[in-house]
Design an enzyme around this catalytic site. Sequence first.
Site, PDB file in Angstrom:
ATOM      1  N   GLY A 123     -67.239 -13.518  44.881  1.00  0.00           N
ATOM      2  CA  GLY A 123     -67.770 -14.182  45.613  1.00  0.00           C
ATOM      3  C   GLY A 123     -66.989 -13.490  46.903  1.00  0.00           C
ATOM      4  O   GLY A 123     -67.928 -13.626  48.578  1.00  0.00           O
ATOM      5  N   ASP A 171     -71.713  -7.616  53.981  1.00  0.00           N
ATOM      6  CA  ASP A 171     -69.981  -7.836  53.175  1.00  0.00           C
ATOM      7  C   ASP A 171     -69.107  -6.317  53.945  1.00  0.00           C
ATOM      8  O   ASP A 171     -68.386  -6.439  54.139  1.00  0.00           O
ATOM      9  CB  ASP A 171     -70.492  -7.753  51.541  1.00  0.00           C
ATOM     10  CG  ASP A 171     -71.222  -9.300  51.420  1.00  0.00           C
ATOM     11  OD1 ASP A 171     -71.181  -9.737  52.552  1.00  0.00           O
ATOM     12  OD2 ASP A 171     -70.898  -9.118  50.054  1.00  0.00           O
TER      13      ASP A 171
HETATM   14  P1  ADP Z   1     -67.210  -9.502  44.532  1.00  0.00           P
HETATM   15  O1  ADP Z   1     -67.373  -8.106  45.164  1.00  0.00           O
HETATM   16  O2  ADP Z   1     -67.641 -10.814  44.564  1.00  0.00           O
HETATM   17  O3  ADP Z   1     -66.048  -9.140  43.586  1.00  0.00           O
HETATM   18  P2  ADP Z   1     -69.159  -8.144  42.186  1.00  0.00           P
HETATM   19  O4  ADP Z   1     -69.315  -7.832  41.490  1.00  0.00           O
HETATM   20  O5  ADP Z   1     -69.540  -7.411  43.703  1.00  0.00           O
HETATM   21  O6  ADP Z   1     -68.594  -9.126  42.633  1.00  0.00           O
HETATM   22  O7  ADP Z   1     -68.128  -6.607  42.451  1.00  0.00           O
HETATM   23  C1  ADP Z   1     -66.871  -6.942  41.259  1.00  0.00           C
HETATM   24  C2  ADP Z   1     -66.576  -4.732  40.607  1.00  0.00           C
HETATM   25  O8  ADP Z   1     -66.461  -4.312  41.494  1.00  0.00           O
HETATM   26  C3  ADP Z   1     -65.594  -5.596  39.739  1.00  0.00           C
HETATM   27  O9  ADP Z   1     -66.247  -5.610  38.417  1.00  0.00           O
HETATM   28  C4  ADP Z   1     -65.534  -3.683  39.937  1.00  0.00           C
HETATM   29  O10 ADP Z   1     -66.554  -2.667  38.776  1.00  0.00           O
HETATM   30  C5  ADP Z   1     -65.686  -3.100  41.014  1.00  0.00           C
HETATM   31  N1  ADP Z   1     -64.279  -3.465  41.711  1.00  0.00           N
HETATM   32  C6  ADP Z   1     -63.504  -4.297  42.512  1.00  0.00           C
HETATM   33  N2  ADP Z   1     -62.175  -3.977  43.255  1.00  0.00           N
HETATM   34  C7  ADP Z   1     -62.165  -3.189  41.867  1.00  0.00           C
HETATM   35  C8  ADP Z   1     -60.354  -2.190  42.124  1.00  0.00           C
HETATM   36  N3  ADP Z   1     -60.122  -2.916  42.433  1.00  0.00           N
HETATM   37  N4  ADP Z   1     -60.839  -1.244  40.745  1.00  0.00           N
HETATM   38  C9  ADP Z   1     -61.831  -0.964  39.906  1.00  0.00           C
HETATM   39  N5  ADP Z   1     -62.702  -1.465  40.482  1.00  0.00           N
HETATM   40  C10 ADP Z   1     -62.959  -3.005  41.272  1.00  0.00           C
HETATM   41 MG    MG Z   2     -69.685  -7.697  45.352  1.00  0.00          MG
END
Ligand code: ADP
Ligand code: MG
Length: 384
Positions: A123, A171
């Site tokens: 989140g 965001d």
């Molecule tokens: P939040 O935005 O709350 O962290 P989300 O489910 O919206 O959760 O986004 C998380 C997703 O974003 C991860 O599962 C991945 O697919 C992608 N993501 C985030 N950071 C990275 C990263 N450093 N490398 C690759 N993908 C990433």
């Molecule tokens: Mg997200």
Amino acid sequence: MHDPGQLGSLHLNRFQLEPAVFAAPGRVNLIGEHTDYAEGFVMPAAINFATLAGISPRSDGKIAIYSENFHEERTFDAAALPVKRSGHWSDYAIGVAYVFAGEGYRIPGFSLSLWGDVPLGSGLSSSASVEVATALAIESLIGASYPGPLLARLCQRAENQFVGASSGIMDQFISIHGKENHALLLDCRDLSYKMAPIPDRVALVIANTMVKHSVAGGDYPTRRRESEAACAVIARHRPEVKFLRDATLEDLECWGHEMEPKALMRARHIISENLRTVAAADALLNGDLKELGRLMAEAHWSYSRDFEASCVEADAMVELAADLPGLIGARLTGGGFGGCTVNLVERNEAEAFAAKLGERYAARIGIIPEMHICRASAGAHRVA
Ligand code: ADP
Ligand code: MG
């Protein structure tokens, strides 16, 4: 934030070219929940967790995306970009390329390395940080330079249209426009904003309840429908009310009896939350942290009781923080039904606060929560 130099060498080893490196932070929303789609106000801050994106050109027409978090690389044809998600982490980055292509840019081949310390799926918007870091990287490659609000919209489209997640503009907007030691009051109607200072001595302690409840019938769409139904009742009497942003608490007194009880409660949360969010920015601008804390508490219980978007665990996390030394204000942040609470805490008490709150929560709920001690940080920028 991870060391940009390290991402640079990692990229150089893998792709044989020195990259340009960009950083984009995650965020926490201090106040203003479920107000975005009512064209209201939110007040997030960027935090000192970020995603780094390193980019270098390629001459073979391929797009290679590597994530150090996943230890995995994916390759695409620049001339034949996918047009929809694959359910893979690379969707967020490739979605940004897809949106730039939709803007009429020819997307050349490139190598992109990602490395983030925003906790994934907690989140704190690791997804927006990936999108924004990638967008800056691609901009540098194709020679584009979008004004911040337009770049935020572009990244939001990648998330809405390509990844398929329905999220507001907050965001991406804060990841771009964040400022050290400041929160950002954003008017979701016209994307105008103002910065409100958070004193250096205040830490943002983010407490993860480690639970995420799904609610029968779908939580987000149901809440949204109920609040739109309430708005429609008011609009029958005052046609100038297009969104709950335009409505007042007096409207509820006059016409609340014509609403379904749940719709009335949802509207009461959103209308009062808009007032609180604007007042919270004023409190920060006036240096009145006591008032800010009061508004955060009121916001939490409005979210919990009227919007019914909290849960036992999040209520416990807020209650258990209330009498700890150094607390200024605490509330559940994000879409609801679990996730994190945000606590404004005197920085010199922050470590002890986090430890004690973690202990109390574990004793009451039986889950060890993750705690992050953060500061309000700068928005996305080039680092190397
Ligand atoms: P939040 O935005 O709350 O962290 P989300 O489910 O919206 O959760 O986004 C998380 C997703 O974003 C991860 O599962 C991945 O697919 C992608 N993501 C985030 N950071 C990275 C990263 N450093 N490398 C690759 N993908 C990433
Ligand atoms: Mg997200």
